[in-house]
Design a protein around this motif. Structure first.
Motif, PDB file in Angstrom:
ATOM      1  N   ASP A   1       0.833  -1.204   0.000  1.00  9.10           N
ATOM      2  CA  ASP A   1       0.000   0.000   0.000  1.00  9.10           C
ATOM      3  C   ASP A   1       0.870   1.257   0.000  1.00  9.10           C
ATOM      4  N   ARG A   2       1.943   1.236   0.783  1.00  8.82           N
ATOM      5  CA  ARG A   2       2.823   2.400   0.837  1.00  8.82           C
ATOM      6  C   ARG A   2       3.498   2.631  -0.513  1.00  8.82           C
ATOM      7  N   GLU A   3       3.933   1.552  -1.172  1.00  8.17           N
ATOM      8  CA  GLU A   3       4.559   1.693  -2.485  1.00  8.17           C
ATOM      9  C   GLU A   3       3.580   2.259  -3.501  1.00  8.17           C
ATOM     10  N   ARG A   4       2.311   1.886  -3.380  1.00  5.41           N
ATOM     11  CA  ARG A   4       1.295   2.443  -4.276  1.00  5.41           C
ATOM     12  C   ARG A   4       1.125   3.947  -4.035  1.00  5.41           C
ATOM     13  N   GLU A   5       1.197   4.350  -2.773  1.00  2.39           N
ATOM     14  CA  GLU A   5       1.114   5.777  -2.453  1.00  2.39           C
ATOM     15  C   GLU A   5       2.286   6.530  -3.085  1.00  2.39           C
ATOM     16  N   VAL A   6       3.480   5.958  -2.952  1.00  2.00           N
ATOM     17  CA  VAL A   6       4.674   6.581  -3.523  1.00  2.00           C
ATOM     18  C   VAL A   6       4.561   6.639  -5.045  1.00  2.00           C
ATOM     19  N   LEU A   7       4.090   5.548  -5.652  1.00  2.00           N
ATOM     20  CA  LEU A   7       3.939   5.500  -7.100  1.00  2.00           C
ATOM     21  C   LEU A   7       2.964   6.566  -7.589  1.00  2.00           C
ATOM     22  N   SER A   8       1.874   6.751  -6.853  1.00  8.51           N
ATOM     23  CA  SER A   8       0.894   7.770  -7.225  1.00  8.51           C
ATOM     24  C   SER A   8       1.517   9.159  -7.215  1.00  8.51           C
ATOM     25  N   LEU A   9       2.372   9.422  -6.240  1.00  2.00           N
ATOM     26  CA  LEU A   9       3.027  10.729  -6.149  1.00  2.00           C
ATOM     27  C   LEU A   9       4.112  10.894  -7.215  1.00  2.00           C
ATOM     28  N   ILE A  10       4.775   9.793  -7.588  1.00  2.00           N
ATOM     29  CA  ILE A  10       5.722   9.848  -8.706  1.00  2.00           C
ATOM     30  C   ILE A  10       4.983  10.252  -9.973  1.00  2.00           C
ATOM     31  N   ALA A  11       3.810   9.658 -10.185  1.00  2.00           N
ATOM     32  CA  ALA A  11       3.006   9.970 -11.370  1.00  2.00           C
ATOM     33  C   ALA A  11       2.556  11.427 -11.375  1.00  2.00           C
ATOM     34  N   ASP A  12       2.483  12.019 -10.187  1.00  2.00           N
ATOM     35  CA  ASP A  12       2.096  13.427 -10.063  1.00  2.00           C
ATOM     36  C   ASP A  12       3.283  14.362 -10.264  1.00  2.00           C
ATOM     37  N   GLY A  13       4.461  13.765 -10.531  1.00  2.00           N
ATOM     38  CA  GLY A  13       5.647  14.566 -10.799  1.00  2.00           C
ATOM     39  C   GLY A  13       6.391  15.021  -9.557  1.00  2.00           C
ATOM     40  N   ARG A  14       6.106  14.411  -8.404  1.00  2.00           N
ATOM     41  CA  ARG A  14       6.757  14.840  -7.160  1.00  2.00           C
ATOM     42  C   ARG A  14       8.183  14.305  -7.072  1.00  2.00           C
ATOM     43  N   SER A  15       9.051  15.099  -6.489  1.00  2.00           N
ATOM     44  CA  SER A  15      10.421  14.670  -6.215  1.00  2.00           C
ATOM     45  C   SER A  15      10.427  13.816  -4.953  1.00  2.00           C
ATOM     46  N   ASN A  16      11.566  13.140  -4.693  1.00  4.37           N
ATOM     47  CA  ASN A  16      11.668  12.339  -3.468  1.00  4.37           C
ATOM     48  C   ASN A  16      11.454  13.194  -2.223  1.00  4.37           C
ATOM     49  N   ARG A  17      11.999  14.411  -2.252  1.00  5.85           N
ATOM     50  CA  ARG A  17      11.841  15.300  -1.102  1.00  5.85           C
ATOM     51  C   ARG A  17      10.373  15.645  -0.870  1.00  5.85           C
ATOM     52  N   GLU A  18       9.662  15.926  -1.977  1.00  6.96           N
ATOM     53  CA  GLU A  18       8.239  16.267  -1.853  1.00  6.96           C
ATOM     54  C   GLU A  18       7.419  15.069  -1.397  1.00  6.96           C
ATOM     55  N   ILE A  19       7.771  13.870  -1.883  1.00  4.61           N
ATOM     56  CA  ILE A  19       7.066  12.662  -1.453  1.00  4.61           C
ATOM     57  C   ILE A  19       7.307  12.422   0.028  1.00  4.61           C
ATOM     58  N   ALA A  20       8.551  12.605   0.465  1.00  4.75           N
ATOM     59  CA  ALA A  20       8.876  12.420   1.877  1.00  4.75           C
ATOM     60  C   ALA A  20       8.059  13.362   2.756  1.00  4.75           C
ATOM     61  N   ARG A  21       7.929  14.606   2.301  1.00  2.00           N
ATOM     62  CA  ARG A  21       7.168  15.591   3.066  1.00  2.00           C
ATOM     63  C   ARG A  21       5.676  15.220   3.098  1.00  2.00           C
ATOM     64  N   ALA A  22       5.155  14.778   1.962  1.00  2.00           N
ATOM     65  CA  ALA A  22       3.728  14.457   1.876  1.00  2.00           C
ATOM     66  C   ALA A  22       3.352  13.237   2.720  1.00  2.00           C
ATOM     67  N   LEU A  23       4.255  12.251   2.778  1.00  2.00           N
ATOM     68  CA  LEU A  23       3.950  11.004   3.483  1.00  2.00           C
ATOM     69  C   LEU A  23       4.606  10.931   4.863  1.00  2.00           C
ATOM     70  N   VAL A  24       5.263  12.020   5.253  1.00  2.00           N
ATOM     71  CA  VAL A  24       5.956  12.088   6.555  1.00  2.00           C
ATOM     72  C   VAL A  24       6.944  10.924   6.686  1.00  2.00           C
ATOM     73  N   LEU A  25       7.835  10.841   5.700  1.00  2.00           N
ATOM     74  CA  LEU A  25       8.875   9.820   5.686  1.00  2.00           C
ATOM     75  C   LEU A  25      10.229  10.492   5.472  1.00  2.00           C
ATOM     76  N   SER A  26      11.291   9.765   5.700  1.00  2.00           N
ATOM     77  CA  SER A  26      12.614  10.295   5.382  1.00  2.00           C
ATOM     78  C   SER A  26      12.864  10.108   3.882  1.00  2.00           C
ATOM     79  N   GLU A  27      13.746  10.956   3.331  1.00  2.00           N
ATOM     80  CA  GLU A  27      14.067  10.814   1.910  1.00  2.00           C
ATOM     81  C   GLU A  27      14.711   9.457   1.631  1.00  2.00           C
ATOM     82  N   LYS A  28      15.487   8.956   2.584  1.00  2.00           N
ATOM     83  CA  LYS A  28      16.124   7.645   2.409  1.00  2.00           C
ATOM     84  C   LYS A  28      15.075   6.557   2.273  1.00  2.00           C
ATOM     85  N   THR A  29      14.019   6.640   3.090  1.00  2.00           N
ATOM     86  CA  THR A  29      12.946   5.646   3.009  1.00  2.00           C
ATOM     87  C   THR A  29      12.225   5.739   1.679  1.00  2.00           C
ATOM     88  N   VAL A  30      11.998   6.960   1.209  1.00  2.00           N
ATOM     89  CA  VAL A  30      11.335   7.144  -0.085  1.00  2.00           C
ATOM     90  C   VAL A  30      12.183   6.543  -1.193  1.00  2.00           C
TER      91      VAL A  30
END
Length: 213
Positions: free
Chosen positions: A154-183
């Motif tokens: 489920d988490r990977e699907r969330e990340v994939l959805s944000l990749i499709a939205d053009g988000r950078s790793n930093r933006e994905i980390a901020r949106a999902l409250v994760l570290s950039e390393k985890t993203v």
């Protein structure tokens, strides 16, 4: 007011560079910081000037645009590369996208649309002409992939959805409250599970298979 988008022009035809510069210099939010006439010079100038966006031709003498793209990625240069070319064949489109191009437009693009494309890739989005997107999707479909999405968490699907939205790793980390390393780990897992080479393919896969947000 935000800083202007710094753009580097890489094309072996001086008249093309002059035309692009003439148009872009009247845009309030875009600044042309330099030019190069081939891929090798383009890489050197990109390292020197650190532009936000590089407008890159594909077919050039010496180092072509695809090789220059690969070199910039190897150097971890952060510039977003927008391919601007007259070539439409899949054998030209797909290698450029595989090499990490953030966008692909043709030289007959409307000037206002080109400025919009520069702004779009600078904002982190993936921008392709319909023909380019179709070429990459056709290539992806030859590798199947219809059933691979079921292996994502489920988490990977969330990340994939944000990749499709053009988000950078930093933006994905901020949106999902994760570290950039985890993203980064999630992105690597997504690419491995879906047997994809890069974020562009992942974004197109998400759109094609209904996994985009």
């Amino acid at each position: 007011m935000a800083d202007p988008i710094k753009v580097l022009l890489v094309d072996d035809h001086q008249v093309v560079r002059r035309g692009l510069r003439t148009f872009l210099e009247v845009q309030d939010d875009i600044e042309v910081v330099g030019e190069a006439s081939d891929g090798a010079e383009g890489v050197a100038r990109a390292e020197e000037l650190r532009p936000d966006v590089v407008l890159m031709d594909v077919k050039m003498p010496g180092m072509d645009g695809v090789e220059a793209l690969r070199t910039l990625r190897e150097l971890d240069n952060p510039a977003r590369v927008l391919i601007v070319t007259s070539f439409t064949e899949q054998r030209t489109v797909i290698p450029a996208l595989r090499a990490g191009a953030a966008g692909y437009v043709y030289k007959d693009v409307d000037p206002d649309a080109l400025a919009g494309a520069i702004r779009s890739v600078h904002a982190g989005h993936i921008l392709l002409q319909p023909e380019a997107a179709g070429a990459l999707l056709s290539q992806e479909e030859t590798n199947s992939g219809q059933g691979r999405g079921g292996s994502l968490t489920d988490r990977e699907r969330e990340v994939l959805s944000l990749i499709a939205d053009g988000r950078s790793n930093r933006e994905i980390a901020r949106a999902l409250v994760l570290s950039e390393k985890t993203v980064k780990t999630h992105v690597s897992n997504i690419l491995m599970k879906l047997d994809l080479a890069d974020r562009t393919q992942a974004a197109l896969w998400a759109v094609r298979h209904g996994a985009a947000g």
